[in-house]
Design a protein around this motif. Structure first.
Motif, PDB file in Angstrom:
ATOM      1  N   TYR A  55      79.976   6.376  14.866  1.00 18.40           N
ATOM      2  CA  TYR A  55      78.969   5.813  13.964  1.00 18.40           C
ATOM      3  C   TYR A  55      78.231   6.933  13.236  1.00 18.40           C
ATOM      4  O   TYR A  55      78.040   6.873  12.011  1.00 18.40           O
ATOM      5  CB  TYR A  55      77.981   4.941  14.743  1.00 18.40           C
ATOM      6  N   LEU A  56      77.796   7.956  13.979  1.00 16.38           N
ATOM      7  CA  LEU A  56      77.072   9.068  13.360  1.00 16.38           C
ATOM      8  C   LEU A  56      77.947   9.814  12.359  1.00 16.38           C
ATOM      9  O   LEU A  56      77.475  10.222  11.297  1.00 16.38           O
ATOM     10  CB  LEU A  56      76.549  10.031  14.436  1.00 16.38           C
ATOM     11  N   VAL A  57      79.219   9.980  12.666  1.00 14.66           N
ATOM     12  CA  VAL A  57      80.143  10.649  11.747  1.00 14.66           C
ATOM     13  C   VAL A  57      80.321   9.816  10.483  1.00 14.66           C
ATOM     14  O   VAL A  57      80.229  10.335   9.364  1.00 14.66           O
ATOM     15  CB  VAL A  57      81.510  10.907  12.420  1.00 14.66           C
ATOM     16  N   LEU A  58      80.571   8.529  10.644  1.00 17.52           N
ATOM     17  CA  LEU A  58      80.840   7.664   9.490  1.00 17.52           C
ATOM     18  C   LEU A  58      79.626   7.497   8.585  1.00 17.52           C
ATOM     19  O   LEU A  58      79.774   7.341   7.374  1.00 17.52           O
ATOM     20  CB  LEU A  58      81.331   6.296   9.962  1.00 17.52           C
ATOM     21  N   THR A  59      78.437   7.513   9.149  1.00 18.67           N
ATOM     22  CA  THR A  59      77.234   7.347   8.334  1.00 18.67           C
ATOM     23  C   THR A  59      76.713   8.684   7.811  1.00 18.67           C
ATOM     24  O   THR A  59      75.742   8.718   7.067  1.00 18.67           O
ATOM     25  CB  THR A  59      76.120   6.641   9.121  1.00 18.67           C
ATOM     26  N   GLY A  60      77.344   9.783   8.218  1.00 21.07           N
ATOM     27  CA  GLY A  60      76.932  11.095   7.746  1.00 21.07           C
ATOM     28  C   GLY A  60      75.664  11.616   8.403  1.00 21.07           C
ATOM     29  O   GLY A  60      75.007  12.508   7.871  1.00 21.07           O
TER      30      GLY A  60
END
Length: 124
Positions: A55-60
């Motif tokens: 989630y943190l990766v995908l949302t930047g």
């Protein structure tokens, strides 16, 4: 069907490709920078909280999260070191009288503080 949609739950935009909506993701070419505790947190998330990590990766927001954790941990470690040094009587006077004893005690205090913080802030 709409060409683009926005999902408010996860904050991602999607574009229609054929019959499927694919997320609009951008690769950040900038090399992220974070400290020792940020790296430890990243490893913990990868191994034990993979959904949160993705989630943190995908949302930047991964770099921001890791920098925040690194900053919090550093502040907490310094605060604990100061408190423990005061409790154990590790003073500047001891440093002037017996430097090796002072270094030994301070290293022990720092190791204990990092161990406490590792459990409290990094592995949650």
């Amino acid at each position: 069907m709409k060409k683009q949609i926005y999902d408010e739950k996860n904050g991602l935009s999607y574009t229609l490709h054929g019959d499927y909506y694919l997320p609009d993701l951008e690769i950040n070419e900038e090399e992220p920078t974070y400290g020792k505790y940020g790296i430890m947190r990243k490893q913990f998330l990868k191994e034990h909280r993979s959904a949160r990590y993705q989630y943190l990766v995908l949302t930047g927001k991964l770099t921001e999260h890791l920098n925040q954790v690194d900053k919090e941990v550093r502040e907490k470690v310094e605060m604990l070191v100061e408190q423990m040094a005061e409790q154990w009587g590790v003073t500047e006077e001891l440093k002037m009288q017996n430097q090796m004893e002072w270094v030994r005690k301070m290293n022990n205090i720092r190791s204990r503080a990092v161990e406490i913080i590792d459990v409290e802030l990094i592995c949650v």
